[in-house]
Enzyme design. Structure first.
Site, PDB file in Angstrom:
ATOM      1  N   LYS A   1      -0.042   4.138   1.196  1.00 30.26           N
ATOM      2  CA  LYS A   1       0.672   3.413   0.498  1.00 30.26           C
ATOM      3  C   LYS A   1       0.348   3.727  -1.004  1.00 30.26           C
ATOM      4  O   LYS A   1      -0.590   4.109  -1.627  1.00 30.26           O
ATOM      5  CB  LYS A   1      -0.124   2.033   0.406  1.00 30.26           C
ATOM      6  CG  LYS A   1       0.464   0.810  -0.371  1.00 30.26           C
ATOM      7  CD  LYS A   1      -0.478  -0.339  -0.112  1.00 30.26           C
ATOM      8  CE  LYS A   1      -0.073  -1.448  -1.218  1.00 30.26           C
ATOM      9  NZ  LYS A   1      -0.658  -2.443  -1.424  1.00 30.26           N
TER      10      LYS A   1
ATOM     11  N   LYS B   1      -4.887   4.757  -0.144  1.00 33.77           N
ATOM     12  CA  LYS B   1      -3.889   3.691  -1.237  1.00 33.77           C
ATOM     13  C   LYS B   1      -4.189   3.923  -2.521  1.00 33.77           C
ATOM     14  O   LYS B   1      -5.484   4.238  -3.119  1.00 33.77           O
ATOM     15  CB  LYS B   1      -4.573   2.312  -1.033  1.00 33.77           C
ATOM     16  CG  LYS B   1      -4.021   1.078  -1.871  1.00 33.77           C
ATOM     17  CD  LYS B   1      -4.466  -0.088  -1.428  1.00 33.77           C
ATOM     18  CE  LYS B   1      -3.613  -1.163  -2.222  1.00 33.77           C
ATOM     19  NZ  LYS B   1      -3.966  -2.813  -2.081  1.00 33.77           N
TER      20      LYS B   1
ATOM     21  N   ARG C   1      -7.583  -1.172 -11.502  1.00 32.13           N
ATOM     22  CA  ARG C   1      -8.164  -1.081 -10.110  1.00 32.13           C
ATOM     23  C   ARG C   1      -8.501   0.542  -9.666  1.00 32.13           C
ATOM     24  O   ARG C   1      -8.574   1.022  -8.851  1.00 32.13           O
ATOM     25  CB  ARG C   1      -7.151  -1.514  -8.999  1.00 32.13           C
ATOM     26  CG  ARG C   1      -6.698  -3.009  -9.083  1.00 32.13           C
ATOM     27  CD  ARG C   1      -6.326  -3.238  -7.719  1.00 32.13           C
ATOM     28  NE  ARG C   1      -5.288  -4.489  -7.662  1.00 32.13           N
ATOM     29  CZ  ARG C   1      -5.539  -5.746  -7.926  1.00 32.13           C
ATOM     30  NH1 ARG C   1      -6.752  -6.179  -8.456  1.00 32.13           N
ATOM     31  NH2 ARG C   1      -4.621  -6.524  -7.961  1.00 32.13           N
TER      32      ARG C   1
HETATM   33  C1  PBG Z   1      -3.950  -6.565  -2.332  1.00 32.50           C
HETATM   34  C2  PBG Z   1      -2.536  -5.614  -1.887  1.00 32.50           C
HETATM   35  C3  PBG Z   1      -1.622  -5.061  -2.844  1.00 32.50           C
HETATM   36  C4  PBG Z   1      -0.612  -5.073  -2.243  1.00 32.50           C
HETATM   37  C5  PBG Z   1      -0.935  -5.176  -0.972  1.00 32.50           C
HETATM   38  N1  PBG Z   1      -2.182  -5.539  -0.752  1.00 32.50           N
HETATM   39  C6  PBG Z   1      -1.737  -5.082  -4.496  1.00 32.50           C
HETATM   40  C7  PBG Z   1      -2.795  -4.282  -5.008  1.00 32.50           C
HETATM   41  O1  PBG Z   1      -3.662  -3.403  -4.507  1.00 32.50           O
HETATM   42  O2  PBG Z   1      -2.884  -4.417  -6.237  1.00 32.50           O
HETATM   43  C8  PBG Z   1       0.698  -4.378  -2.736  1.00 32.50           C
HETATM   44  C9  PBG Z   1       1.927  -4.411  -2.286  1.00 32.50           C
HETATM   45  C10 PBG Z   1       3.342  -4.314  -2.899  1.00 32.50           C
HETATM   46  O3  PBG Z   1       3.164  -3.797  -4.170  1.00 32.50           O
HETATM   47  O4  PBG Z   1       4.280  -4.473  -2.135  1.00 32.50           O
HETATM   48  N2  PBG Z   1      -5.108  -5.343  -2.465  1.00 32.50           N
HETATM   49 ZN    ZN Z   2      -6.573  -6.476  -3.305  1.00 32.88          ZN
END
Ligand code: PBG
Ligand code: ZN
Length: 327
Positions: A249, A196, A218
């Site tokens: 992702k 991610k 983050r």
């Molecule tokens: C939580 C999470 C996020 C997303 C899914 N789970 C946000 C992030 O990490 O900031 C993003 C999903 C999307 O943008 O459709 N950690």
């Molecule tokens: Zn989160």
């Protein structure tokens, strides 16, 4: 002169093209993200994600679930907006927290519907980070692992099929596996958001769940967009820790990474077609600049071609319906 090689022979008719088509997309491969909120009779549009709603856990959620099941969508993944946020995200593991209640409602109505939950802290913490903070405001990896185990057990107890940790904490898969097994949930699967990236494509989602970090960003836990070798390392670690599925992702700007993980692991690989990818298509389609249906189906097919077995996507319901019409 050598005879011309003629690949066009296999493109002559719809039947020939269908016969030699290498990749297929079916509704069962799509997972729909849903946003659940407290209250009753709520079906509130999310401005940055046209066609997506905040749903209360009552007929509003029922109706959406009915539509998804009727269209043959593979499952849902739940994101909750709690009644109150605090430094450790207490509602996240409460048996009557918003996600636990949504799981109960969905499973009572559609026992066969696959329910994923997002196991992270950021929707529940008042600072918006994905874990517990130290006094200096740093995300404390190992303190967060304990919370994640507790959250996963609460979701499993409510009936979740697949726990999907998304916070990019080191050791999160092993910690969740241990906690689930110790609580008698050895049968529940873990789909790790293994790879991610720290991405601007999450912008609309953070607006939807009000989880933008109150300070900083983050980048100290999510991956640097420049890195591909590191994706292999993250995927290997999560597989070794006991992940049942791996996720990449975002998806569209990271198709090469999906392929990398697909070639490396025999586990199912999922990808997340995230909020910003969705918002771009919806915005262009609303202007009449893109054919939404054609672009969505082409994009999802590209993710399958890159190596994803299944796709988390806000287009799930529309795409499933279009695929049924085309079949
Ligand atoms: C939580 C999470 C996020 C997303 C899914 N789970 C946000 C992030 O990490 O900031 C993003 C999903 C999307 O943008 O459709 N950690
Ligand atoms: Zn989160």
């Amino acid at each position: 002169m050598d005879p011309i090689d003629r690949p066009r022979r296999l493109r002559r008719s719809p039947a020939l093209r269908a016969l030699v088509r290498e990749t297929r997309l079916v509704p069962a491969q799509l997972i729909a993200p849903l946003f659940v909120v407290h209250g009753s009779g709520v079906r509130r549009a999310i401005a940055s994600m046209p066609g997506q709603y905040h749903l209360s856990v009552d007929e509003s959620l029922d109706r959406t679930a009915d539509d998804l099941v009727a269209a043959g969508v593979g499952g849902v993944i739940l994101f909750g907006i709690p009644a109150a946020k605090d430094p450790i995200g207490t509602e996240n593991w409460s048996p009557d927290g918003i996600v636990a209640r949504a799981i109960g409602r969905l499973k009572a109505r559609h026992p066969a519907l696959l329910v994923f939950t997002d196991v992270c802290c950021c929707e529940y913490t008042d600072h918006g980070h994905c874990g517990i903070l130290t006094a200096d405001g740093v995300v404390d990896n190992d303190a967060t692992l304990e919370v994640l185990g507790q959250v996963a057990v609460a979701h499993a107890a409510a009936g979740a099929d697949v726990l999907a940790p998304s916070g990019m904490m080191d050791g999160m898969v092993a910690a969740i596996r241990d906690a689930l097994d110790a609580a008698g949930f050895a049968d529940r699967a873990i789909c790790s958001y293994a790879v991610k990236y720290a991405s601007a494509y999450y912008g609309p989602f953070r607006e939807a769940v009000e989880s933008a970090p109150a300070f900083g960003d983050r980048r100290s836990y999510q991956m640097d967009a420049a890195n591909r070798r590191e994706a292999r390392r993250e995927a290997d670690l999560d597989e070794a820790e006991g992940a049942d599925m791996l996720m990449v992702k975002p998806a569209l700007a990271y198709l090469d990474v999906i392929r990398e993980v697909r070639d490396r692991s025999d586990l199912p690989v999922l990808c997340y077609n995230v909020s910003g990818e969705y918002a771009m298509v919806k915005a262009a389609a609303a202007q009449g600049w893109l054919d939404e249906r054609a672009v969505v189906l082409e994009t999802l097919l590209a993710m399958r071609r890159a190596g994803a077995d299944a796709i988390l996507t806000y287009h799930a319901l529309d795409a499933a319906r279009w695929l049924r019409e085309d079949a």
